[in-house]
Motif scaffolding. Sequence first.
Motif, PDB file in Angstrom:
ATOM      1  N   THR A  64       0.687  -1.152   0.074  1.00  0.00           N
ATOM      2  CA  THR A  64      -0.042   0.053  -0.121  1.00  0.00           C
ATOM      3  C   THR A  64       0.979   1.149   0.053  1.00  0.00           C
ATOM      4  O   THR A  64       0.455   2.257  -0.496  1.00  0.00           O
ATOM      5  CB  THR A  64      -0.803  -0.027   1.332  1.00  0.00           C
ATOM      6  OG1 THR A  64      -1.487  -1.431   1.307  1.00  0.00           O
ATOM      7  CG2 THR A  64      -2.129   1.133   1.094  1.00  0.00           C
ATOM      8  N   ALA A 100      -9.430   6.369  -4.310  1.00  0.00           N
ATOM      9  CA  ALA A 100      -9.883   5.594  -4.745  1.00  0.00           C
ATOM     10  C   ALA A 100      -9.325   4.552  -5.387  1.00  0.00           C
ATOM     11  O   ALA A 100      -9.293   3.314  -5.226  1.00  0.00           O
ATOM     12  CB  ALA A 100     -11.376   5.979  -5.572  1.00  0.00           C
ATOM     13  N   VAL A 101      -8.530   5.000  -6.191  1.00  0.00           N
ATOM     14  CA  VAL A 101      -7.361   4.339  -7.053  1.00  0.00           C
ATOM     15  C   VAL A 101      -6.543   3.476  -6.097  1.00  0.00           C
ATOM     16  O   VAL A 101      -6.298   2.201  -6.337  1.00  0.00           O
ATOM     17  CB  VAL A 101      -6.614   4.912  -8.306  1.00  0.00           C
ATOM     18  CG1 VAL A 101      -5.668   4.136  -8.709  1.00  0.00           C
ATOM     19  CG2 VAL A 101      -7.555   5.353  -9.356  1.00  0.00           C
ATOM     20  N   TRP A 103      -6.837   2.912  -2.890  1.00  0.00           N
ATOM     21  CA  TRP A 103      -7.608   1.797  -2.031  1.00  0.00           C
ATOM     22  C   TRP A 103      -7.886   0.441  -2.890  1.00  0.00           C
ATOM     23  O   TRP A 103      -7.514  -0.613  -2.420  1.00  0.00           O
ATOM     24  CB  TRP A 103      -8.670   2.399  -1.513  1.00  0.00           C
ATOM     25  CG  TRP A 103      -9.640   1.519  -0.713  1.00  0.00           C
ATOM     26  CD1 TRP A 103      -9.010   0.497  -0.017  1.00  0.00           C
ATOM     27  CD2 TRP A 103     -10.960   1.611  -0.423  1.00  0.00           C
ATOM     28  NE1 TRP A 103     -10.149   0.103   0.859  1.00  0.00           N
ATOM     29  CE2 TRP A 103     -11.482   0.404   0.467  1.00  0.00           C
ATOM     30  CE3 TRP A 103     -11.971   2.508  -1.084  1.00  0.00           C
ATOM     31  CZ2 TRP A 103     -12.642   0.256   0.897  1.00  0.00           C
ATOM     32  CZ3 TRP A 103     -13.288   2.240  -0.593  1.00  0.00           C
ATOM     33  CH2 TRP A 103     -13.490   1.002   0.257  1.00  0.00           C
ATOM     34  N   ILE A 104      -8.336   0.630  -3.835  1.00  0.00           N
ATOM     35  CA  ILE A 104      -8.952  -0.419  -4.613  1.00  0.00           C
ATOM     36  C   ILE A 104      -7.637  -1.406  -5.194  1.00  0.00           C
ATOM     37  O   ILE A 104      -7.787  -2.625  -5.235  1.00  0.00           O
ATOM     38  CB  ILE A 104      -9.810  -0.228  -5.874  1.00  0.00           C
ATOM     39  CG1 ILE A 104     -11.272   0.550  -5.242  1.00  0.00           C
ATOM     40  CG2 ILE A 104     -10.356  -1.081  -6.948  1.00  0.00           C
ATOM     41  CD1 ILE A 104     -12.013   1.293  -6.087  1.00  0.00           C
ATOM     42  N   VAL A 105      -6.906  -0.526  -5.734  1.00  0.00           N
ATOM     43  CA  VAL A 105      -5.602  -1.418  -6.247  1.00  0.00           C
ATOM     44  C   VAL A 105      -4.871  -2.179  -5.027  1.00  0.00           C
ATOM     45  O   VAL A 105      -4.628  -3.443  -5.329  1.00  0.00           O
ATOM     46  CB  VAL A 105      -4.699  -0.535  -7.271  1.00  0.00           C
ATOM     47  CG1 VAL A 105      -3.165  -1.290  -7.338  1.00  0.00           C
ATOM     48  CG2 VAL A 105      -5.263   0.010  -8.476  1.00  0.00           C
ATOM     49  N   SER A 106      -4.706  -1.581  -4.243  1.00  0.00           N
ATOM     50  CA  SER A 106      -4.140  -2.151  -2.973  1.00  0.00           C
ATOM     51  C   SER A 106      -4.716  -3.164  -2.209  1.00  0.00           C
ATOM     52  O   SER A 106      -4.443  -4.269  -2.054  1.00  0.00           O
ATOM     53  CB  SER A 106      -3.348  -1.165  -2.186  1.00  0.00           C
ATOM     54  OG  SER A 106      -4.217   0.072  -1.880  1.00  0.00           O
ATOM     55  N   TRP A 107      -6.088  -2.950  -2.300  1.00  0.00           N
ATOM     56  CA  TRP A 107      -7.053  -4.115  -1.842  1.00  0.00           C
ATOM     57  C   TRP A 107      -6.772  -5.102  -2.692  1.00  0.00           C
ATOM     58  O   TRP A 107      -6.755  -6.256  -2.224  1.00  0.00           O
ATOM     59  CB  TRP A 107      -8.440  -3.678  -1.773  1.00  0.00           C
ATOM     60  CG  TRP A 107      -9.355  -4.197  -0.956  1.00  0.00           C
ATOM     61  CD1 TRP A 107      -9.021  -5.757  -0.403  1.00  0.00           C
ATOM     62  CD2 TRP A 107     -10.682  -4.209  -0.679  1.00  0.00           C
ATOM     63  NE1 TRP A 107     -10.367  -6.155   0.255  1.00  0.00           N
ATOM     64  CE2 TRP A 107     -11.104  -5.201   0.097  1.00  0.00           C
ATOM     65  CE3 TRP A 107     -11.692  -2.931  -1.067  1.00  0.00           C
ATOM     66  CZ2 TRP A 107     -12.501  -5.362   0.467  1.00  0.00           C
ATOM     67  CZ3 TRP A 107     -12.899  -2.989  -0.536  1.00  0.00           C
ATOM     68  CH2 TRP A 107     -13.452  -4.156   0.099  1.00  0.00           C
ATOM     69  N   ILE A 108      -6.842  -5.232  -3.924  1.00  0.00           N
ATOM     70  CA  ILE A 108      -7.076  -6.364  -4.954  1.00  0.00           C
ATOM     71  C   ILE A 108      -5.619  -7.161  -4.730  1.00  0.00           C
ATOM     72  O   ILE A 108      -5.274  -8.130  -4.330  1.00  0.00           O
ATOM     73  CB  ILE A 108      -7.154  -6.094  -6.301  1.00  0.00           C
ATOM     74  CG1 ILE A 108      -8.726  -5.595  -6.591  1.00  0.00           C
ATOM     75  CG2 ILE A 108      -6.909  -7.070  -7.108  1.00  0.00           C
ATOM     76  CD1 ILE A 108      -9.189  -5.015  -7.744  1.00  0.00           C
ATOM     77  N   GLY A 135      -9.116  -5.023   3.190  1.00  0.00           N
ATOM     78  CA  GLY A 135     -10.163  -3.781   2.620  1.00  0.00           C
ATOM     79  C   GLY A 135      -9.800  -2.508   3.582  1.00  0.00           C
ATOM     80  O   GLY A 135      -9.607  -1.463   3.208  1.00  0.00           O
ATOM     81  N   LEU A 139      -7.372   0.644   3.005  1.00  0.00           N
ATOM     82  CA  LEU A 139      -7.943   2.213   2.861  1.00  0.00           C
ATOM     83  C   LEU A 139      -7.268   3.390   3.884  1.00  0.00           C
ATOM     84  O   LEU A 139      -6.976   4.185   3.594  1.00  0.00           O
ATOM     85  CB  LEU A 139      -9.743   2.133   3.402  1.00  0.00           C
ATOM     86  CG  LEU A 139     -10.413   3.484   3.446  1.00  0.00           C
ATOM     87  CD1 LEU A 139     -10.383   4.241   1.978  1.00  0.00           C
ATOM     88  CD2 LEU A 139     -11.840   3.308   3.889  1.00  0.00           C
ATOM     89  N   SER A 142      -3.822   3.704   2.607  1.00  0.00           N
ATOM     90  CA  SER A 142      -3.570   4.672   1.557  1.00  0.00           C
ATOM     91  C   SER A 142      -4.049   6.116   1.696  1.00  0.00           C
ATOM     92  O   SER A 142      -3.119   7.078   1.325  1.00  0.00           O
ATOM     93  CB  SER A 142      -4.870   4.361   0.491  1.00  0.00           C
ATOM     94  OG  SER A 142      -4.759   2.927   0.051  1.00  0.00           O
TER      95      SER A 142
END
Lengths: 237, 303
Positions: A64, A100-101, A103-108, A135, A139, A142
Amino acid sequence: MNLTIASITLRGLFGRRRFLLLLPLPALLVGLAWLSSALGARPSDWAGPVVVGLGLAVVLPVMTLIIGTGVLGSEIDDGTIVHILAKPLHRREIILAKLAVAWIVSWIVCGVPLAATGLIAGSGRLALGLFAGAGVGALAYSALFLVLSLLTRRPVLIGLIYIVLWEGVLGNVLSGTRALSVQQYVTTVADRVSDTPLLNGSVSLPVSLAMAAAFALGGTILAIDRLRSFSVAGETS
Amino acid sequence: MSLNLRGVSKWYGNVVAVNDISMELGPGVTGLLGPNGAGKTTVLHMMAGFLPPSRGTVLLDDTPTWRNPAVYAHLGLVSEREAVHGFLTAWEFVYASAKLQKLKDPAGAAKRALELVEMTDAKDRRIETYSKGMRQRTRVAAALVHDPRVLLLDEPFNGMDPRQRLHMMDLLHRMGTEGRTVLFSSHILEEVEQVSGTVQVIVAGRLAASGDYRTIRRLMTHRPHVFTIRSSDDRRLAVALMGQDSVSGVEVDLKLGLTVRASDYGTFTRTLPKLALGEGIRVERLLPTDESLESVFSYLVSA
């Protein structure tokens, strides 16, 4: 949510060579879990060092950090941020798209390998818990690393110091610092969702969720304000 | 729209980068002239709202540009730093700029802007494959895409070949006559001469001169010039030179030859050959000693 900024950010993230750094760590995590399980070790023996010691304490924050500083910090470094700032956009739009980018990329990239180790440990519940924890952690981290990109010229270094010294060393020695450690919130959330003895959250769930939200919200608001006052360095000669 | 600087200063710690500059820029092209390191970029960044003045204010009409992103709906900026998102094509970059400007027809606006800078043919190549001049034109297209009333350009002619330079000059000129407020910075006198009628000269963070280009040009050419001369008979030439109106001082030095201060460049350079011929003196060497831009500028400061 500004999709134009999000898509440029996403392409910038994947277009940079730095992104290749994202591959080895998750691969190592899943590989170690698979190896331990293939060699016949019981999950209670390897889950601690692999899932918590490597997965939650290293892979999630470090990945992250790379992503969170990559979405904004690298644009500040090379000066391309000017093109986005010279638009009549509320700075909130820019920060929220970047967050948002990240968060979502590191979550995946963290949540999927973490869930895979959960499955290897033999529990779908654990996989779900780790994915949920990732998740929450992605967040909070990030937002933290995004605002670090605006507060310092060396966000990666400061971020690493936070991860290694604050969460790693102090968190293990002084229990008081745990209440201010994202890693502990992640462990607690994963623990409660998966309901397994393999994980031990030391902070209560309400505190974890509230603190993770505080990190996310505080980081975002501070980042918006810092971006509004963003100064471009003067003379270039 | 007009851009108004009121007593603007900028300092970094103990270093003063910009010192108490006031100016008003109206429609038309204005050149911001000054040697490297004079503070041109700092002034431009403050105008564009990318740097807070340490003192004073920068107003676009009546609103401050600092911490006010709404101004970018009317203002376009081409910064000197070449940084662009190299992984995008020119089309993607300019189209994204149009969308971020929230234009009604972003595709049409992007197309027009690319045509304006003659980048239509290469628009689908990634920006990182472009030459310096092509990148520059792409950035100009992105800055123009929303048809801004005010356009700021930092050293726009850097890295352009002569044809592109002419085209850019023509473009700026056209935008000025359309009633836009255009400001570009440069450290090259001739660039400013060809494009703009009004000039603001900055030296060492101060506004050294401002106004009509011809007035400033006259100040520059009519300033005292210093020459060193070597001739077959220095002393006799010195006597003859002292009789001229265009000469304000002569110094005789056995090693260096003559050092002549001319109060009027044009008259002096016309007079010298005639004078030497008439006296039968052979001039072996004539060297202007202070032709650097810095000396021209520093003269303007003291004038």
